[in-house]
Design an enzyme around this catalytic site. Structure first.
Site, short mmCIF file in Angstrom:
data_model
loop_
_atom_site.label_atom_id
_atom_site.label_comp_id
_atom_site.label_asym_id
_atom_site.label_seq_id
_atom_site.Cartn_x
_atom_site.Cartn_y
_atom_site.Cartn_z
N GLU A 1 0.85 -1.19 0.00
CA GLU A 1 0.00 0.00 0.00
C GLU A 1 0.88 1.24 0.00
O GLU A 1 1.81 1.34 0.80
CB GLU A 1 -0.92 0.00 1.22
CG GLU A 1 -1.70 1.28 1.45
CD GLU A 1 -2.54 1.71 0.25
OE1 GLU A 1 -2.47 2.91 -0.11
OE2 GLU A 1 -3.26 0.87 -0.33
N HIS B 1 -2.61 4.81 2.33
CA HIS B 1 -3.44 4.60 3.52
C HIS B 1 -3.96 3.17 3.57
O HIS B 1 -4.54 2.70 2.59
CB HIS B 1 -4.68 5.51 3.51
CG HIS B 1 -4.40 6.96 3.32
ND1 HIS B 1 -3.82 7.73 4.29
CD2 HIS B 1 -4.62 7.79 2.26
CE1 HIS B 1 -3.71 8.97 3.84
NE2 HIS B 1 -4.18 9.03 2.62
N ALA C 1 -23.57 9.19 -7.62
CA ALA C 1 -23.62 9.06 -6.16
C ALA C 1 -22.75 10.11 -5.45
O ALA C 1 -23.19 10.75 -4.50
CB ALA C 1 -23.20 7.66 -5.75
N ILE C 2 -21.51 10.29 -5.93
CA ILE C 2 -20.59 11.22 -5.26
C ILE C 2 -21.12 12.65 -5.33
O ILE C 2 -21.20 13.37 -4.32
CB ILE C 2 -19.17 11.14 -5.86
CG1 ILE C 2 -18.56 9.77 -5.58
CG2 ILE C 2 -18.27 12.23 -5.30
CD1 ILE C 2 -17.25 9.51 -6.31
N HIS D 1 -44.17 -6.10 11.78
CA HIS D 1 -44.92 -4.84 11.83
C HIS D 1 -44.71 -4.18 13.19
O HIS D 1 -44.70 -4.87 14.20
CB HIS D 1 -46.41 -5.13 11.62
CG HIS D 1 -47.29 -3.94 11.81
ND1 HIS D 1 -47.45 -2.98 10.83
CD2 HIS D 1 -48.05 -3.53 12.87
CE1 HIS D 1 -48.27 -2.05 11.27
NE2 HIS D 1 -48.65 -2.35 12.51
#
Length: 465
Positions: free
Chosen positions: A35, A38, A183-184, A444
């Site tokens: 990586e 992060h 969405a973003i 319910h």
């Protein structure tokens, strides 16, 4: 450091990469994960998680203004944008630390640095201590994606932002332009609009949330406009003129260009796969529009090399990446009955107000594919729990194959639908027909009862509307 040999090397520790590494380790394989920035990747640090923390703050702020409706008193309602952002970053940090813990727990070797693949089965990592060489028969690419930037609309971090800037804003926008209504874009528009920014959304397609069912998109648009958000569809931002304290946007609609001033612009026009600098072309990996071409099992066509998550194409969703990570790990470990990834079985969730969620085919897509359909709908206003919550605006829509009763798709807009959608996801995975859904007893009072009613409605049997 001397060469290190592994069974699997994962490049990228986002929700696809770290899950692939954990599953491979669980299956007895020796695993390394590389990586460069992060643990947890973009989703956890700069995407899914911190945005949801921000949106929760705006949701609470919105409810505080509605206190009188619930018989409550709240005076002097205000927010501290720095504190809102601090909470969001704290949530992300906590979860990032959790991923590091999971790597230790599963005995996965973590190498922090930038990876390249100089040859098949070999990964070179540039770390702060120098170069490390790792080898493995199997390599999983999980390098993710970044924000797409269009010429002339590039972010500067001051007046023009990407999602990263919007998560740590240098100022609170007063007049905001959001370019793109996926969405973003819609989530940031919803967040800042709720906190009081005068918000305009420009979408190049003929409707906002263009991947959703057309009826859901139209319903969501009406709700956003009720919240005083301005929506421009079939519009294109051609140019941004930047000044110290404002940005003038040239917006083209129906061939006419109008100039509008804003103090802040968020560009949310899609993503670009992180395919550069890895050495993929030399290995013979096929790349199409910044995404690695893979088969249904995430194989690249190069022996021992797989690609998962955003780098492997749509849908660009964290849970899709994680699922692919598990599939590939099990494939490498030689497990039997590994099922291929089916994009149409992956739910999409957008955490605006109201929330939007869906799985499978829209009504239009099902018809385009040649299905004869039965469609059911049920409004939130017909549900006791929704009314009790003070959330009567919303709807649930289900699409069935008229011949077989197969659930082809489900589409929702309203409070907590991102939690409800999983019921239909499970149903599709179990190859449920309308009969099983009709015979299921829903508790319910719950919002989930609307899922039942929508199914009943498709067959002319709705009970409460």
């Amino acid at each position: 450091m001397a060469d290190q040999n592994f069974d699997v090397i994962v490049i990228g520790a986002g929700p696809g990469g770290y899950v692939a590494a954990i599953r491979a380790s669980q299956l007895g394989l020796k695993v390394a994960i590389v990586e460069r920035e992060h643990m947890g990747g973009i989703c956890l640090n700069w995407g899914c998680i911190p945005t949801k923390a921000l949106l929760r703050s705006s949701e609470v702020f919105h409810l505080m203004h509605r206190a009188k409706e619930f018989g409550l008193k709240a005076d002097g309602i205000d927010y501290d944008i720095d504190a809102v952002v601090k909470r969001s970053r704290g949530v992300a940090k906590q979860l990032s630390s959790g991923v590091s813990h999971l790597m230790k727990k599963n005995k996965i070797t973590v190498v922090m640095g930038a990876a390249t693949i100089p040859a098949k089965g070999k990964v070179s990592v540039k770390t702060d201590k120098g170069e490390e060489t790792l080898t493995a028969k199997n390599i999983i690419l999980a390098t993710g994606a970044r924000a797409r930037e269009l010429p002339g609309l590039e972010a500067d971090g001051e007046r023009v932002w990407t999602y990263k800037h919007a998560l740590q804003p240098p100022h609170m926008p007063k007049k905001l332009l959001v370019i793109g209504s996926g969405a973003i874009g819609i989530e940031f528009a919803s967040f800042y609009n709720t906190l009081g920014a005068e918000t305009t959304v420009v979408e190049v397609m003929d409707r906002i949330l263009p991947v959703e069912d057309a009826e859901i998109s139209a319903f969501a648009k009406k709700q956003f406009e009720k919240q005083k958000m301005k929506i421009i569809q079939k519009g294109m931002v051609k140019q941004l003129d930047r000044a110290k304290d404002k940005v003038t946007a040239h917006i083209e609609v129906d061939g006419k260009v109008e100039k509008m001033d804003f103090d802040t612009v968020i560009s949310a026009v899609g993503i670009v796969g992180n395919v550069e600098g890895l050495g993929l072309e030399a290995l013979g990996v096929k790349i199409d529009r910044t995404h690695v071409v893979v088969d249904e099992f995430c194989r690249t066509g190069v022996d021992g090399l797989y690609a998962i998550g955003d780098i492997a194409g749509a849908p660009w969703l964290a849970h899709k990446a994680s699922h692919e990570g598990v599939v590939v790990a099990e494939l490498i470990a030689g497990k039997n009955n590994v099922h291929p990834v089916k994009p149409e079985a992956i739910a999409g969730c957008t955490y605006c107000q109201p929330q939007v969620a869906s799985v499978g085919y829209s009504e239009a897509k099902a018809k385009e594919l040649g299905y004869e359909v039965k469609v059911g709908k049920f409004p939130f206003i017909g549900n006791g729990k929704a009314i009790a919550l003070g959330e009567p605006e919303g709807m649930i829509k289900t699409v069935f194959d008229a011949k077989t009763g197969e659930l082809l798709g489900a589409h929702m807009v309203g409070a907590e639908v991102t939690e409800l959608i999983q019921g239909y996801v499970v149903g599709r995975t179990l190859e449920t027909t309308e009969a099983e859904l009709m015979e299921t007893v829903f508790p319910h009072p719950t919002l989930s009862e609307m899922m039942h009613e929508s199914v009943l409605d498709a067959y002319g049997r709705a009970l409460h509307f």
